[in-house]
Scaffold this motif. Structure first.
Motif, PDB file in Angstrom:
ATOM      1  N   VAL A  17       8.081  23.764 -17.067  1.00 30.47           N
ATOM      2  CA  VAL A  17       7.491  25.187 -16.490  1.00 30.47           C
ATOM      3  C   VAL A  17       7.970  26.083 -17.388  1.00 30.47           C
ATOM      4  CG1 VAL A  17       7.112  26.619 -14.889  1.00 30.47           C
ATOM      5  CG2 VAL A  17       7.319  24.388 -14.094  1.00 30.47           C
ATOM      6  N   SER A  18       7.000  26.941 -18.045  1.00 32.05           N
ATOM      7  CA  SER A  18       7.688  27.939 -18.985  1.00 32.05           C
ATOM      8  C   SER A  18       6.951  29.052 -18.471  1.00 32.05           C
ATOM      9  CB  SER A  18       7.489  27.627 -20.384  1.00 32.05           C
ATOM     10  OG  SER A  18       6.100  27.749 -20.583  1.00 32.05           O
ATOM     11  N   ALA A  19       7.659  30.451 -19.150  1.00 28.68           N
ATOM     12  CA  ALA A  19       7.190  31.787 -18.619  1.00 28.68           C
ATOM     13  C   ALA A  19       7.715  32.549 -20.145  1.00 28.68           C
ATOM     14  CB  ALA A  19       7.830  32.491 -17.503  1.00 28.68           C
ATOM     15  N   ILE A  20       6.942  33.556 -20.521  1.00 31.21           N
ATOM     16  CA  ILE A  20       7.220  34.415 -21.821  1.00 31.21           C
ATOM     17  C   ILE A  20       7.228  35.853 -21.206  1.00 31.21           C
ATOM     18  CG2 ILE A  20       6.201  35.014 -23.834  1.00 31.21           C
ATOM     19  CD1 ILE A  20       4.729  32.362 -23.778  1.00 31.21           C
ATOM     20  N   THR A  21       8.158  36.566 -21.768  1.00 34.83           N
ATOM     21  CA  THR A  21       8.388  38.059 -21.655  1.00 34.83           C
ATOM     22  C   THR A  21       8.025  38.709 -22.976  1.00 34.83           C
ATOM     23  OG1 THR A  21      10.857  37.922 -22.394  1.00 34.83           O
ATOM     24  CG2 THR A  21      10.272  37.334 -19.965  1.00 34.83           C
ATOM     25  N   THR A  22       7.906  40.000 -22.884  1.00 41.58           N
ATOM     26  CA  THR A  22       7.979  40.890 -24.043  1.00 41.58           C
ATOM     27  C   THR A  22       9.561  40.760 -24.540  1.00 41.58           C
ATOM     28  OG1 THR A  22       8.158  42.835 -22.854  1.00 41.58           O
ATOM     29  CG2 THR A  22       6.009  42.279 -23.348  1.00 41.58           C
ATOM     30  N   PRO A  23       9.744  41.017 -25.902  1.00 39.95           N
ATOM     31  CA  PRO A  23      11.320  41.322 -26.203  1.00 39.95           C
ATOM     32  C   PRO A  23      11.992  42.369 -25.546  1.00 39.95           C
ATOM     33  CG  PRO A  23       9.618  41.228 -28.025  1.00 39.95           C
ATOM     34  CD  PRO A  23       8.747  41.237 -26.768  1.00 39.95           C
ATOM     35  N   LEU A  24      13.072  41.966 -24.872  1.00 37.06           N
ATOM     36  CA  LEU A  24      13.950  42.682 -24.307  1.00 37.06           C
ATOM     37  C   LEU A  24      15.089  43.487 -24.909  1.00 37.06           C
ATOM     38  CD1 LEU A  24      14.280  40.205 -21.177  1.00 37.06           C
ATOM     39  CD2 LEU A  24      12.735  42.071 -21.328  1.00 37.06           C
ATOM     40  N   LEU A  25      15.259  44.587 -24.843  1.00 36.10           N
ATOM     41  CA  LEU A  25      16.449  45.158 -25.112  1.00 36.10           C
ATOM     42  C   LEU A  25      17.682  44.721 -24.609  1.00 36.10           C
ATOM     43  CD1 LEU A  25      15.080  49.075 -24.954  1.00 36.10           C
ATOM     44  CD2 LEU A  25      15.029  47.555 -27.040  1.00 36.10           C
ATOM     45  N   PRO A  26      18.929  44.806 -25.526  1.00 36.51           N
ATOM     46  CA  PRO A  26      20.100  44.350 -24.753  1.00 36.51           C
ATOM     47  C   PRO A  26      20.441  45.074 -23.335  1.00 36.51           C
ATOM     48  CG  PRO A  26      20.270  44.896 -27.011  1.00 36.51           C
ATOM     49  CD  PRO A  26      19.038  45.241 -26.710  1.00 36.51           C
ATOM     50  N   GLY A  27      20.795  44.246 -22.492  1.00 34.20           N
ATOM     51  CA  GLY A  27      21.215  44.877 -21.099  1.00 34.20           C
ATOM     52  C   GLY A  27      19.671  44.811 -20.253  1.00 34.20           C
ATOM     53  N   ALA A  28      18.597  44.554 -20.685  1.00 37.24           N
ATOM     54  CA  ALA A  28      17.522  44.700 -19.934  1.00 37.24           C
ATOM     55  C   ALA A  28      17.137  43.240 -19.277  1.00 37.24           C
ATOM     56  CB  ALA A  28      16.422  45.091 -20.740  1.00 37.24           C
ATOM     57  N   SER A  29      16.552  43.195 -18.385  1.00 32.69           N
ATOM     58  CA  SER A  29      16.041  42.139 -17.637  1.00 32.69           C
ATOM     59  C   SER A  29      14.771  41.787 -17.325  1.00 32.69           C
ATOM     60  CB  SER A  29      16.815  41.834 -16.163  1.00 32.69           C
ATOM     61  OG  SER A  29      16.740  42.848 -15.363  1.00 32.69           O
ATOM     62  N   ALA A  30      14.279  40.763 -17.047  1.00 30.31           N
ATOM     63  CA  ALA A  30      12.831  40.460 -16.592  1.00 30.31           C
ATOM     64  C   ALA A  30      12.715  39.586 -15.551  1.00 30.31           C
ATOM     65  CB  ALA A  30      12.067  39.833 -17.980  1.00 30.31           C
ATOM     66  N   LEU A  31      11.710  39.963 -14.607  1.00 30.34           N
ATOM     67  CA  LEU A  31      11.623  38.955 -13.637  1.00 30.34           C
ATOM     68  C   LEU A  31      10.423  37.903 -13.960  1.00 30.34           C
ATOM     69  CD1 LEU A  31      11.712  37.963 -10.648  1.00 30.34           C
ATOM     70  CD2 LEU A  31      10.069  39.843  -9.861  1.00 30.34           C
ATOM     71  N   LEU A  32      10.630  36.735 -14.086  1.00 26.27           N
ATOM     72  CA  LEU A  32       9.630  35.647 -14.359  1.00 26.27           C
ATOM     73  C   LEU A  32       9.149  34.864 -13.156  1.00 26.27           C
ATOM     74  CD1 LEU A  32      11.387  34.393 -17.573  1.00 26.27           C
ATOM     75  CD2 LEU A  32       9.714  36.113 -17.216  1.00 26.27           C
ATOM     76  N   ASP A  33       7.902  34.498 -12.966  1.00 25.34           N
ATOM     77  CA  ASP A  33       7.102  33.908 -12.011  1.00 25.34           C
ATOM     78  C   ASP A  33       6.985  32.463 -12.611  1.00 25.34           C
ATOM     79  OD1 ASP A  33       6.022  32.726  -9.853  1.00 25.34           O
ATOM     80  OD2 ASP A  33       4.228  33.798 -10.255  1.00 25.34           O
ATOM     81  N   LEU A  34       7.747  31.403 -12.270  1.00 22.08           N
ATOM     82  CA  LEU A  34       7.485  30.201 -12.937  1.00 22.08           C
ATOM     83  C   LEU A  34       6.590  29.412 -11.893  1.00 22.08           C
ATOM     84  CD1 LEU A  34      11.140  29.561 -13.953  1.00 22.08           C
ATOM     85  CD2 LEU A  34       9.317  30.112 -15.249  1.00 22.08           C
ATOM     86  N   ALA A  35       5.539  29.610 -12.114  1.00 20.90           N
ATOM     87  CA  ALA A  35       4.501  28.990 -11.271  1.00 20.90           C
ATOM     88  C   ALA A  35       4.572  27.470 -11.354  1.00 20.90           C
ATOM     89  CB  ALA A  35       2.949  29.517 -11.764  1.00 20.90           C
ATOM     90  N   GLY A  36       4.289  26.826 -10.243  1.00 21.18           N
ATOM     91  CA  GLY A  36       4.416  25.190 -10.370  1.00 21.18           C
ATOM     92  C   GLY A  36       5.556  24.828 -10.036  1.00 21.18           C
ATOM     93  N   LEU A  37       6.721  25.376  -9.832  1.00 28.93           N
ATOM     94  CA  LEU A  37       8.025  24.844  -9.525  1.00 28.93           C
ATOM     95  C   LEU A  37       7.940  24.259  -7.868  1.00 28.93           C
ATOM     96  CD1 LEU A  37      10.695  27.338 -10.626  1.00 28.93           C
ATOM     97  CD2 LEU A  37      10.385  25.143 -11.483  1.00 28.93           C
TER      98      LEU A  37
END
Length: 108
Positions: A17-37
């Motif tokens: 299962v994979s997910a892609i974010t836009t590039p993140l700045l240092p210290g930033a975070s992203a919430l990913l939805d790993l559909a299919g888990l």
């Protein structure tokens, strides 16, 4: 990308299962939805294409409660952190530790 063995599927079947974010700045975070888990399984490995801190939680509430923890501090046992890994430039794929069980306490 998270590789895991789903306990609700055919025994021995592996999913990637994979997910892609836009590039993140240092210290930033992203919430990913790993559909299919699904709701239950075992992590085998976690990969990133850049160094990062990757945490998996049993629920959205657990993620919210853990949001201010610094990278240098281990999670509190029983707080809903299922897997907490840091990738480096020399290791962008980390094998999950034995017992890397996935479960979701969120409905659905």
């Amino acid at each position: 990308m998270a590789n895991w063995l789903p306990r609700t599927q055919v025994p021995g079947q592996r999913l990637s299962v994979s997910a892609i974010t836009t590039p993140l700045l240092p210290g930033a975070s992203a919430l990913l939805d790993l559909a299919g888990l699904g709701r239950l399984g075992h992590f085998l490995a976690v990969s990133t294409d850049a160094p990062g801190w990757v945490s998996f939680y049993s629920s959205a509430a657990a993620r919210e409660a853990d949001g201010s923890r610094p990278i240098t501090q281990d999670p509190i046992p029983g707080n809903g952190v299922l897997l907490d890994l840091v990738t480096t430039t020399s290791a962008l794929t980390i094998n999950a530790p034995p017992g890397g069980t996935y479960f979701s306490t969120d409905g659905g």
